[in-house]
Design a protein around this motif. Structure first.
Motif, PDB file in Angstrom:
ATOM      1  N   ILE A 310       0.855  -0.948  -0.089  1.00  0.00           N
ATOM      2  CA  ILE A 310      -0.074  -0.033   0.054  1.00  0.00           C
ATOM      3  C   ILE A 310       0.805   1.331   0.039  1.00  0.00           C
ATOM      4  O   ILE A 310       1.718   1.251   0.642  1.00  0.00           O
ATOM      5  N   VAL A 311       0.536   2.137  -0.751  1.00  0.00           N
ATOM      6  CA  VAL A 311       1.260   3.522  -0.744  1.00  0.00           C
ATOM      7  C   VAL A 311       0.233   4.519  -0.491  1.00  0.00           C
ATOM      8  O   VAL A 311      -0.655   4.877  -1.067  1.00  0.00           O
ATOM      9  N   ALA A 312       0.663   5.225   0.429  1.00  0.00           N
ATOM     10  CA  ALA A 312      -0.336   6.431   1.139  1.00  0.00           C
ATOM     11  C   ALA A 312       0.514   7.538   0.570  1.00  0.00           C
ATOM     12  O   ALA A 312       1.487   8.180   1.033  1.00  0.00           O
ATOM     13  N   ASP A 313      -0.059   8.275  -0.431  1.00  0.00           N
ATOM     14  CA  ASP A 313       0.228   9.595  -0.942  1.00  0.00           C
ATOM     15  C   ASP A 313      -0.095  10.766  -0.289  1.00  0.00           C
ATOM     16  O   ASP A 313      -1.264  11.176  -0.231  1.00  0.00           O
ATOM     17  N   SER A 343       1.697  12.383   9.354  1.00  0.00           N
ATOM     18  CA  SER A 343       1.851  11.024   9.180  1.00  0.00           C
ATOM     19  C   SER A 343       3.344  10.510   9.276  1.00  0.00           C
ATOM     20  O   SER A 343       4.064  11.335   8.943  1.00  0.00           O
ATOM     21  N   PRO A 344       3.462   9.360   9.591  1.00  0.00           N
ATOM     22  CA  PRO A 344       4.760   8.915   9.604  1.00  0.00           C
ATOM     23  C   PRO A 344       5.342   8.824   8.056  1.00  0.00           C
ATOM     24  O   PRO A 344       4.711   8.965   7.291  1.00  0.00           O
ATOM     25  N   SER A 345       6.737   8.911   8.140  1.00  0.00           N
ATOM     26  CA  SER A 345       7.408   8.573   6.867  1.00  0.00           C
ATOM     27  C   SER A 345       7.914   7.340   6.545  1.00  0.00           C
ATOM     28  O   SER A 345       8.077   6.576   7.708  1.00  0.00           O
ATOM     29  N   GLY A 346       8.354   6.847   5.512  1.00  0.00           N
ATOM     30  CA  GLY A 346       8.981   5.521   5.289  1.00  0.00           C
ATOM     31  C   GLY A 346       8.058   4.444   5.337  1.00  0.00           C
ATOM     32  O   GLY A 346       6.852   4.678   5.016  1.00  0.00           O
ATOM     33  N   THR A 347       8.279   3.434   5.564  1.00  0.00           N
ATOM     34  CA  THR A 347       7.412   2.054   5.310  1.00  0.00           C
ATOM     35  C   THR A 347       7.378   1.377   6.787  1.00  0.00           C
ATOM     36  O   THR A 347       8.148   1.157   7.565  1.00  0.00           O
ATOM     37  N   THR A 437       2.804  -4.322   3.665  1.00  0.00           N
ATOM     38  CA  THR A 437       3.524  -2.797   3.757  1.00  0.00           C
ATOM     39  C   THR A 437       2.816  -1.832   3.348  1.00  0.00           C
ATOM     40  O   THR A 437       1.757  -1.628   2.670  1.00  0.00           O
ATOM     41  N   VAL A 438       2.980  -0.933   4.207  1.00  0.00           N
ATOM     42  CA  VAL A 438       2.089   0.551   3.818  1.00  0.00           C
ATOM     43  C   VAL A 438       3.401   1.656   3.933  1.00  0.00           C
ATOM     44  O   VAL A 438       4.012   1.970   4.822  1.00  0.00           O
ATOM     45  N   GLU A 439       3.523   2.277   2.738  1.00  0.00           N
ATOM     46  CA  GLU A 439       4.585   3.176   2.410  1.00  0.00           C
ATOM     47  C   GLU A 439       3.976   4.554   2.508  1.00  0.00           C
ATOM     48  O   GLU A 439       3.272   5.003   1.555  1.00  0.00           O
ATOM     49  N   PHE A 440       4.251   5.550   3.278  1.00  0.00           N
ATOM     50  CA  PHE A 440       4.107   6.778   3.293  1.00  0.00           C
ATOM     51  C   PHE A 440       4.986   7.934   2.522  1.00  0.00           C
ATOM     52  O   PHE A 440       6.151   7.698   2.649  1.00  0.00           O
ATOM     53  N   VAL A 441       4.375   8.422   1.379  1.00  0.00           N
ATOM     54  CA  VAL A 441       5.295   9.525   0.527  1.00  0.00           C
ATOM     55  C   VAL A 441       4.884  10.526   0.402  1.00  0.00           C
ATOM     56  O   VAL A 441       3.570  10.829   0.704  1.00  0.00           O
ATOM     57  N   ASP A 442       5.590  11.639   0.548  1.00  0.00           N
ATOM     58  CA  ASP A 442       5.417  13.275   0.418  1.00  0.00           C
ATOM     59  C   ASP A 442       4.994  13.724  -0.826  1.00  0.00           C
ATOM     60  O   ASP A 442       4.126  14.727  -0.967  1.00  0.00           O
TER      61      ASP A 442
END
Length: 442
Positions: A310-313, A343-347, A437-442
């Motif tokens: 999962i990618v959270a943009d 929100s947190p950064s990274g994975t 996995t959940v990846e937070f991207v800026d």
């Protein structure tokens, strides 16, 4: 309260409305309560013009709901960012090399707080994972008069004369394809634009939102008409329902459940609709009477599959779900973090999955809600602080969850967690397992 004025668009004329909506030529904008620029012209007689307590011009619909507030264009688009978009001064285009506009501290009236340790719950786990009760969550604070939050949105050109039904058809088609437009309301907006881009990424095809005939043909092939008839059942009318959902958490804790407050609210969520739009399609209908035939959206069955990433943009306010082959399986509008509590950064990874979770409020761990200074156990339900689904993340206090206010998703910010509509959160929950996995991207 906003006092309704007697003047309507029928009195002032369509020319006034058009001048307000043409933000490329005007110094003012009409902005919805969710922070979107109003990109359609209301039908004559559908709204009245009034003033709010701050003296701003507002549009009110016939149900007394705020449709839009007139604000200076410069307060929505910072002057230092002007000229970065060929059509809308100050709008950031993620597909160009311009830096994004700087946050202005605008915030949403929802707080997502911490959720550390798992506690017993009546929630139903998926795939054998343990149940857990969220320990924290969003604080439903009273609305404020702060300027609306904005989101970075890919440019999708949409002609202004698309009918409500054509836009509804487009929203329903996207929803059936697994790229959620959020609540279906027959209006173009950021969530629809983002869904179109996601669909094109998913399929490799191009979808022209101006081509109504193509959209209707795609809709027909995906399951038929966008709007169908539905007969209200005795079970629908029976509930259970609660009279209202109080703001105070101590009062919430005294309720038997965070249930829906009406049959109309339940049906709107069941059919992925904005409640106001459901009422518009069924004027004068009493939704509490079994046997009543109403018009509803036909969203189709939930998307199925196996999601492994999962990618959270954060900038797009959108969640992307990918399969093991790397292909996009689904996409959802989301409220993700804020400048105050990002929100947190990274994975991170999904640790636990629970349906219909209860909610524990702890003022020592969470935020301060009203005068509450004790731990409170708030029962489960769709109108609970985290809605109907809780996906606990490996980063303590964070999760992916539903919401009691689906119309705000993707149009406002949260205080850390990822909020989806209840139906999107449920769909996603059934496609993931602990360890995804959940990846937070800026």
């Amino acid at each position: 309260m906003v006092a309704l004025a007697a003047t309507s668009l029928a009195t002032t004329g369509a020319s006034w409305a058009q001048s307000v909506y043409d933000y490329r030529k005007s110094q003012t904008l009409l902005v919805s309560p969710e922070g979107d620029i109003l990109d359609y012209i209301p039908e004559t007689g559908d709204v009245v013009i009034s003033r709010d307590r701050m003296g701003r011009t507002v549009l009110i619909d016939r149900f007394g709901n705020l449709v839009a507030t007139e604000i200076p264009a410069e307060s929505y688009y910072p002057p230092q960012n002007a000229g970065r978009h060929r059509d809308l001064p100050g709008v950031y285009d993620p597909y160009r090399n311009d830096p994004p506009p700087q946050p202005r501290g605008w915030d949403d009236d929802v707080t997502t707080a911490s959720i550390p340790d798992a506690l017993p719950s009546d929630g139903q786990p998926l795939d054998g994972s343990p149940s857990d009760m969220p320990y924290g969550g969003p604080d439903m604070a009273p609305p404020t008069d702060n300027a609306p939050a904005r989101t970075v949105t890919p440019e999708i050109p949409v002609k202004s004369n698309l009918s409500r039904l054509e836009i509804t058809a487009l929203q329903v088609f996207l929803d059936r394809e697994g790229v959620s437009p959020g609540v279906i309301d027959g209006k173009m907006g950021q969530n629809v634009n983002k869904a179109i881009v996601a669909w094109q990424t998913m399929t490799g095809e191009t979808l022209d939102p101006n081509n109504a005939e193509d959209i209707l043909e795609r809709l027909r092939l995906s399951g038929g008409l966008a709007i169908n008839s539905y007969t209200i059942t005795a079970g629908d009318a029976a509930g259970p329902y609660v009279a209202s959902i109080p703001e105070d958490y101590a009062h919430k804790a005294q309720l038997p459940a965070m249930a829906y407050t009406s049959t109309a609210e339940m049906l709107a969520e069941k059919f992925h609709m904005d409640e106001g739009y459901l009422r518009e399609l069924n004027p004068g209908v009493d939704f509490s009477i079994p046997g009543t035939i109403i018009k509803v959206i036909e969203p189709g069955p939930p998307k199925t599959g196996s999601v492994t990433r999962i990618v959270a943009d954060k900038a797009l306010k959108q969640v992307f779900a990918y399969g093991a082959d790397g292909n996009l399986v689904a996409a959802y509008p989301a409220s993700i973090g804020s400048t105050d509590t990002p929100s947190p950064s990274g994975t991170v990874t999904i640790e636990r999955i629970a349906l219909n979770p209860g909610y524990t409020y702890n003022p020592k761990v969470n935020f301060q809600q009203g005068a509450n200074d004790k731990i409170l156990q708030i029962p489960p339900g769709p109108n609970g602080p985290v809605g109907t689904v809780w996906l606990a993340l490996s980063k303590p206090t964070y999760g992916i969850h539903g919401t009691p206010e689906p119309s705000k998703i993707g149009r406002t910010q949260s205080h850390g967690c990822i909020r989806l509509t209840n139906w999107d959160a449920t769909e996603l929950a059934k496609m993931v397992k602990p360890g995804v996995t959940v990846e937070f991207v800026d």
